[in-house]
Design a protein around this motif. Structure first.
Motif, PDB file in Angstrom:
ATOM      1  N   ASN A  88       4.582 -10.496 -37.070  1.00 33.31           N
ATOM      2  CA  ASN A  88       3.756 -10.878 -38.002  1.00 33.31           C
ATOM      3  C   ASN A  88       2.667 -11.651 -37.048  1.00 33.31           C
ATOM      4  O   ASN A  88       1.397 -10.706 -37.114  1.00 33.31           O
ATOM      5  CB  ASN A  88       3.882 -12.424 -38.849  1.00 33.31           C
ATOM      6  CG  ASN A  88       4.647 -11.757 -40.060  1.00 33.31           C
ATOM      7  OD1 ASN A  88       4.716 -11.200 -40.010  1.00 33.31           O
ATOM      8  ND2 ASN A  88       5.035 -13.028 -40.502  1.00 33.31           N
ATOM      9  N   LEU A 146       2.669  -0.819 -41.435  1.00 31.76           N
ATOM     10  CA  LEU A 146       3.542  -2.523 -40.141  1.00 31.76           C
ATOM     11  C   LEU A 146       4.280  -2.829 -41.155  1.00 31.76           C
ATOM     12  O   LEU A 146       3.512  -3.744 -42.407  1.00 31.76           O
ATOM     13  CB  LEU A 146       2.672  -3.522 -40.264  1.00 31.76           C
ATOM     14  CG  LEU A 146       0.762  -2.667 -38.594  1.00 31.76           C
ATOM     15  CD1 LEU A 146       0.119  -3.417 -38.445  1.00 31.76           C
ATOM     16  CD2 LEU A 146       2.053  -1.914 -37.510  1.00 31.76           C
ATOM     17  N   SER A 155      -2.998  -7.850 -44.950  1.00 35.88           N
ATOM     18  CA  SER A 155      -1.559  -8.290 -44.844  1.00 35.88           C
ATOM     19  C   SER A 155      -1.216  -9.570 -46.310  1.00 35.88           C
ATOM     20  O   SER A 155      -1.437 -10.423 -46.450  1.00 35.88           O
ATOM     21  CB  SER A 155      -1.761  -9.557 -43.168  1.00 35.88           C
ATOM     22  OG  SER A 155      -0.413  -9.794 -43.225  1.00 35.88           O
ATOM     23  N   ALA A 171       1.767  -7.557 -35.527  1.00 38.75           N
ATOM     24  CA  ALA A 171       1.167  -6.892 -36.123  1.00 38.75           C
ATOM     25  C   ALA A 171      -0.617  -7.600 -36.630  1.00 38.75           C
ATOM     26  O   ALA A 171      -1.414  -6.177 -37.061  1.00 38.75           O
ATOM     27  CB  ALA A 171       1.682  -6.883 -38.094  1.00 38.75           C
ATOM     28  N   HIS A 221      -0.333  -4.376 -43.105  1.00 42.58           N
ATOM     29  CA  HIS A 221       0.752  -5.360 -42.987  1.00 42.58           C
ATOM     30  C   HIS A 221       1.691  -5.715 -43.909  1.00 42.58           C
ATOM     31  O   HIS A 221       0.239  -6.048 -45.039  1.00 42.58           O
ATOM     32  CB  HIS A 221      -0.124  -6.068 -42.004  1.00 42.58           C
ATOM     33  CG  HIS A 221       1.483  -6.777 -41.487  1.00 42.58           C
ATOM     34  ND1 HIS A 221       1.515  -7.981 -41.578  1.00 42.58           N
ATOM     35  CD2 HIS A 221       2.214  -7.170 -40.936  1.00 42.58           C
ATOM     36  CE1 HIS A 221       2.270  -9.046 -41.401  1.00 42.58           C
ATOM     37  NE2 HIS A 221       3.391  -8.193 -40.841  1.00 42.58           N
TER      38      HIS A 221
END
Ligand SMILES: Cc1ncc(COP(=O)(O)O)c(C=O)c1O
Length: 412
Positions: free
Chosen positions: A79, A205, A155, A82, A184
């Motif tokens: 994480n 991602l 994300s 990314a 992501h």
């Protein structure tokens, strides 16, 4: 058959390593112990071969190409690479300036996403934390409303670790791709349990972790898309340039081999396990809700991981309930901070009041759980809740029809 105690119902926290995974790892300690970076002798070549087999196994579970897999020390590290590495690579302005770009995430993400996002805020990025609906499912339309001209990264977790709610990841990915925004997903609780195809699911991602899928702790992977579009991220660790410069450091060969084997096993057993665990979870939920009043299952009714349930038991303290069923390992909806027991920020973020959050338990089932264990847990939970409620004057008042939220308490 009776269940063997203690019972482990905390598979969202970590899973037992599958003995077949351990067996695959063992030769890496004493036989194939070379450094895969040693390019000039057989010990290195043999280790590299094992690493590349594992890379293929991980890629195959995700529908990716093996060149798109970077091994990391777990999902937290994946994480961080990314989010920080992605944001810095696609920033609109250089470090040290403001208005470097807009990022969208959500208030009920894991801390391994929220803390990198907070760090980026301090470094000149603007972050929107989406407020989830009560069912925990983030929809594409909610994301669409939050996107801006300067959005560079979205994300969002695929499935939430506390309630199991599943967000609209493929749809959100499509939206991001249309706008040229990096996407992501923290898929730590999803991968290995649910089918994943990073191409069809429009993911750039993806983070995953070995110990949530019957592999070892301390190893994970980041998927980085290489085509349409080719995604780039800045490295966080600098050093020997391993993993094509994305993640320096000597590879954890035993861990990586274990992760690869864990992926292979999940791919083989996913469909039957999903059905089996869904059946067990449904039994757990339906028995508990039919035998007890004032219980609430948190999260979306259908869009939820098959093996996880989060239940609030009105008029019962989650911590007391956990102590009353000590032979069953579960998690509560409270987190210990230095001074007090705080209700979980995830449950609070969903709009669940402090009282119900404090009264909730997360039970997460896994590969090694049996129906006997579920039967045992149903009886144990029902009996413990009844006993605790017998001691609760508030529950008595509730049964008499008094609305306790309307009572004005007097201080003495
Ligand atoms: C959703 C989610 N993301 C990230 C993590 C962190 O994973 P790791 O322990 O591999 O760093 C966890 C584990 O608790 C998780 O549940």
């Amino acid at each position: 058959m009776t269940a063997k105690l203690p019972i482990y119902f905390d598979n969202a926290a970590t899973t037992r390593c599958d003995p077949r995974v351990v067996e695959a790892m063992l030769p890496c300690f004493t036989e194939v112990f070379g450094n895969p970076g040693s390019r000039n002798h057989g010990f290195g070549w043999a280790a590299e071969e094992l690493v590349e087999t594992a890379r293929e196994q991980v890629a195959s579970l995700l529908g990716a190409d093996r060149k798109e897999i970077i091994f990391t020390g777990g999902a937290t590290e994946a994480n961080n690479i990314a989010i920080k590495g992605g944001a810095n690579m696609y920033a609109k302005k250089p470090a040290g300036e403001t208005e470097r770009g807009h990022i969208v995430t959500c208030a009920i993400e894991h801390k391994a996403v929220l803390d990198p996002a907070k760090r980026l805020q301090k470094e000149g990025f603007d972050v929107t934390y989406l407020d989830p609906p009560m069912d925990g499912v983030i929809t594409a339309s909610q994301v669409e409303e939050a996107l801006r001209e300067d959005t560079i990264l979205v994300s969002l977790m695929w499935a939430n670790n506390e309630i199991g709610a599943i967000s609209e990841i493929p749809e959100i990915g499509a939206l991001c791709h249309d706008r040229g925004i990096l996407f992501h997903t923290d898929a730590t609780q999803w991968v290995g349990k649910m089918p994943t195809d990073v191409v069809k699911d429009n993911i750039d991602l993806l983070s995953m972790s070995g110990h949530k899928m019957y592999g070892p702790m301390g190893v994970g992977a980041l998927y980085v898309r290489r085509r349409r579009p080719r995604v780039r991220v800045q490295a966080i660790l600098e050093g020997g340039g391993q993993e094509r410069g994305f993640r320096s450091g000597t590879l954890n060969v035993p861990g990586i081999v274990g992760l690869g084997k864990a992926c292979e096993l999940c791919a083989q057993e996913m469909d039957s396990e999903r059905e089996r665990l869904l059946g067990l979870r449904k039994k757990l939920e339906s028995e508990i809700t039919s035998r007890l009043d004032t219980v609430q299952i948190n999260g979306h009714a259908e869009r939820r991981l098959p093996h996880l349930t989060n239940i609030s038991f009105g008029f019962v303290e989650g911590e007391s309930l956990m102590m009353a069923i000590k032979e069953i390992a579960v998690s509560s909806g409270s987190a210990c901070t230095s001074a007090s027991l705080e209700p979980s920020y995830v449950l609070k973020g969903l709009g669940i009041g402090d009282d119900l959050a404090h009264s909730s338990l997360r039970m997460s089932l896994g590969r090694f759980n049996t129906e006997d264990e579920v039967d045992y847990a149903i009886d144990a939970v029902v009996n413990a809740v009844n006993k605790l409620r017998d001691l609760s004057p508030l529950y008595d008042m509730h049964k008499e029809g008094i609305d306790i939220t309307k009572i004005e308490w007097q201080a003495h």
